[in-house]
Design a protein around this motif. Structure first.
Motif, PDB file in Angstrom:
ATOM      1  N   UNK A  94     -16.775   4.928   2.763  1.00 27.70           N
ATOM      2  CA  UNK A  94     -16.314   3.545   2.802  1.00 27.70           C
ATOM      3  C   UNK A  94     -14.811   3.556   2.531  1.00 27.70           C
ATOM      4  N   UNK A  95     -14.046   3.808   3.600  1.00 26.80           N
ATOM      5  CA  UNK A  95     -12.599   3.992   3.472  1.00 26.80           C
ATOM      6  C   UNK A  95     -11.928   2.749   2.893  1.00 26.80           C
ATOM      7  N   UNK A  96     -12.366   1.582   3.321  1.00 26.32           N
ATOM      8  CA  UNK A  96     -11.765   0.346   2.814  1.00 26.32           C
ATOM      9  C   UNK A  96     -11.915   0.256   1.294  1.00 26.32           C
ATOM     10  N   UNK A  97     -13.103   0.521   0.789  1.00 28.09           N
ATOM     11  CA  UNK A  97     -13.345   0.462  -0.650  1.00 28.09           C
ATOM     12  C   UNK A  97     -12.568   1.561  -1.384  1.00 28.09           C
ATOM     13  N   UNK A  98     -12.548   2.749  -0.807  1.00 23.36           N
ATOM     14  CA  UNK A  98     -11.822   3.874  -1.420  1.00 23.36           C
ATOM     15  C   UNK A  98     -10.353   3.523  -1.583  1.00 23.36           C
ATOM     16  N   UNK A  99      -9.761   2.962  -0.532  1.00 15.51           N
ATOM     17  CA  UNK A  99      -8.339   2.613  -0.596  1.00 15.51           C
ATOM     18  C   UNK A  99      -8.091   1.392  -1.474  1.00 15.51           C
ATOM     19  N   UNK A 100      -8.935   0.361  -1.352  1.00 14.99           N
ATOM     20  CA  UNK A 100      -8.750  -0.858  -2.147  1.00 14.99           C
ATOM     21  C   UNK A 100      -8.864  -0.596  -3.643  1.00 14.99           C
ATOM     22  N   UNK A 101      -9.776   0.304  -4.025  1.00 13.69           N
ATOM     23  CA  UNK A 101      -9.991   0.581  -5.446  1.00 13.69           C
ATOM     24  C   UNK A 101      -9.137   1.741  -5.961  1.00 13.69           C
ATOM     25  N   UNK A 102      -8.324   2.332  -5.083  1.00 16.33           N
ATOM     26  CA  UNK A 102      -7.432   3.412  -5.504  1.00 16.33           C
ATOM     27  C   UNK A 102      -8.148   4.668  -5.969  1.00 16.33           C
ATOM     28  N   UNK A 103      -9.319   4.937  -5.397  1.00 16.29           N
ATOM     29  CA  UNK A 103     -10.122   6.068  -5.858  1.00 16.29           C
ATOM     30  C   UNK A 103      -9.478   7.428  -5.584  1.00 16.29           C
ATOM     31  N   UNK A 104      -8.545   7.465  -4.633  1.00 15.94           N
ATOM     32  CA  UNK A 104      -7.895   8.734  -4.314  1.00 15.94           C
ATOM     33  C   UNK A 104      -6.407   8.730  -4.683  1.00 15.94           C
ATOM     34  N   UNK A 105      -5.994   7.797  -5.514  1.00 16.79           N
ATOM     35  CA  UNK A 105      -4.578   7.718  -5.868  1.00 16.79           C
ATOM     36  C   UNK A 105      -4.034   9.012  -6.463  1.00 16.79           C
ATOM     37  N   UNK A 106      -4.850   9.751  -7.197  1.00 15.00           N
ATOM     38  CA  UNK A 106      -4.396  11.015  -7.787  1.00 15.00           C
ATOM     39  C   UNK A 106      -4.321  12.136  -6.753  1.00 15.00           C
ATOM     40  N   UNK A 107      -4.921  11.916  -5.592  1.00 23.42           N
ATOM     41  CA  UNK A 107      -4.967  12.954  -4.568  1.00 23.42           C
ATOM     42  C   UNK A 107      -3.731  12.917  -3.670  1.00 23.42           C
ATOM     43  N   UNK A 108      -3.184  11.744  -3.429  1.00 26.03           N
ATOM     44  CA  UNK A 108      -2.061  11.619  -2.491  1.00 26.03           C
ATOM     45  C   UNK A 108      -0.881  12.526  -2.847  1.00 26.03           C
ATOM     46  N   UNK A 109      -0.499  12.669  -4.123  1.00 25.58           N
ATOM     47  CA  UNK A 109       0.603  13.588  -4.431  1.00 25.58           C
ATOM     48  C   UNK A 109       0.301  15.039  -4.045  1.00 25.58           C
ATOM     49  N   UNK A 110      -0.961  15.455  -4.167  1.00 23.63           N
ATOM     50  CA  UNK A 110      -1.322  16.819  -3.734  1.00 23.63           C
ATOM     51  C   UNK A 110      -1.070  16.999  -2.241  1.00 23.63           C
ATOM     52  N   UNK A 111      -1.471  16.015  -1.470  1.00 18.89           N
ATOM     53  CA  UNK A 111      -1.285  16.082  -0.024  1.00 18.89           C
ATOM     54  C   UNK A 111       0.194  16.065   0.323  1.00 18.89           C
ATOM     55  N   UNK A 112       0.929  15.188  -0.338  1.00 23.65           N
ATOM     56  CA  UNK A 112       2.358  15.073  -0.089  1.00 23.65           C
ATOM     57  C   UNK A 112       3.068  16.390  -0.405  1.00 23.65           C
ATOM     58  N   UNK A 113       2.703  17.031  -1.509  1.00 24.35           N
ATOM     59  CA  UNK A 113       3.324  18.304  -1.896  1.00 24.35           C
ATOM     60  C   UNK A 113       3.037  19.398  -0.864  1.00 24.35           C
ATOM     61  N   UNK A 114       1.827  19.419  -0.313  1.00 23.59           N
ATOM     62  CA  UNK A 114       1.471  20.440   0.678  1.00 23.59           C
ATOM     63  C   UNK A 114       2.258  20.273   1.958  1.00 23.59           C
ATOM     64  N   UNK A 115       2.611  19.050   2.298  1.00 24.66           N
ATOM     65  CA  UNK A 115       3.293  18.790   3.565  1.00 24.66           C
ATOM     66  C   UNK A 115       4.800  18.586   3.391  1.00 24.66           C
ATOM     67  N   UNK A 116       5.331  19.073   2.284  1.00 26.49           N
ATOM     68  CA  UNK A 116       6.786  19.091   2.111  1.00 26.49           C
ATOM     69  C   UNK A 116       7.387  17.777   1.677  1.00 26.49           C
ATOM     70  N   UNK A 117       6.599  16.872   1.116  1.00 23.99           N
ATOM     71  CA  UNK A 117       7.141  15.601   0.640  1.00 23.99           C
ATOM     72  C   UNK A 117       7.936  15.778  -0.618  1.00 23.99           C
ATOM     73  N   UNK A 118       8.535  14.695  -1.053  1.00 28.12           N
ATOM     74  CA  UNK A 118       9.393  14.753  -2.249  1.00 28.12           C
ATOM     75  C   UNK A 118       8.606  14.920  -3.512  1.00 28.12           C
TER      76      UNK A 118
END
Length: 118
Positions: A94-118
Motif C-alpha cells: 500500500x504505497x499511498x499509506x507507506x508514504x503518507x505515514x512516513x514508514x520508510x522515512x529512515x530508508x530514503x537516506x540509505x538510498x540517497x547515499x548509495x546513488x551519490x546524493x548529498x
C-alpha cells in the motif's frame, strides 16, 4: 543533481538492491511497525474473489487434468498451494499509506547515499 556512479549496468543495480534490501529488512524488523509476514501495509485481493478463483481452478483441473490433479494431492494440495500463492502473489504494498505515514522515512537516506546524493 548528477549521479556520481553509472547505475545503468544491471550488475551494479543488483548489487545495490541486494545491499539496500538487507539493510532495509534489518531496519524494518527492528522498527515499531506491527509484526506480520510483511512489516509494511499491503492491499490484497478480496477473499470472495480468491475463493472464486480457487473454486474455478479446482473445477478445471479436475475436468481437464484429472490424473495430474489427483497425482499432485487433489483438492487439499491445491488449496494449500493456492493459499500460499495468495499471500505472496495476490497482494501489493500500500504505497499511498507507506508514504503518507512516513514508514520508510529512515530508508530514503540509505538510498540517497548509495546513488551519490548529498
Amino acid at each position: 543533481g548528477k549521479l556520481k556512479t553509472d547505475i545503468s549496468k544491471p550488475l551494479y543495480l543488483n548489487r545495490i538492491a541486494g545491499s539496500l534490501g538487507a539493510k532495509i529488512k534489518v531496519m524494518l524488523s527492528s522498527s515499531s511497525l506491527p509484526s506480520s509476514s510483511s512489516p509494511l501495509p499491503t492491499i490484497c485481493v478480496d477473499k470472495n474473489m480468491t475463493d472464486e478463483i480457487l473454486r474455478l481452478e479446482a473445477k478445471y483441473e479436475r475436468l481437464h487434468f484429472r490424473e495430474w490433479h489427483e497425482g499432485q494431492g487433489g483438492e487439499e494440495s491445491l488449496r494449500r498451494a493456492f493459499q500460499k500463492a495468495v499471500r505472496r502473489k495476490f497482494c501489493v504494498y500500500d504505497v499511498e499509506k507507506i508514504l503518507d505515514e512516513g514508514l520508510l522515512d529512515d530508508v530514503w537516506p540509505l538510498i540517497d547515499n548509495h546513488f551519490g546524493g548529498a
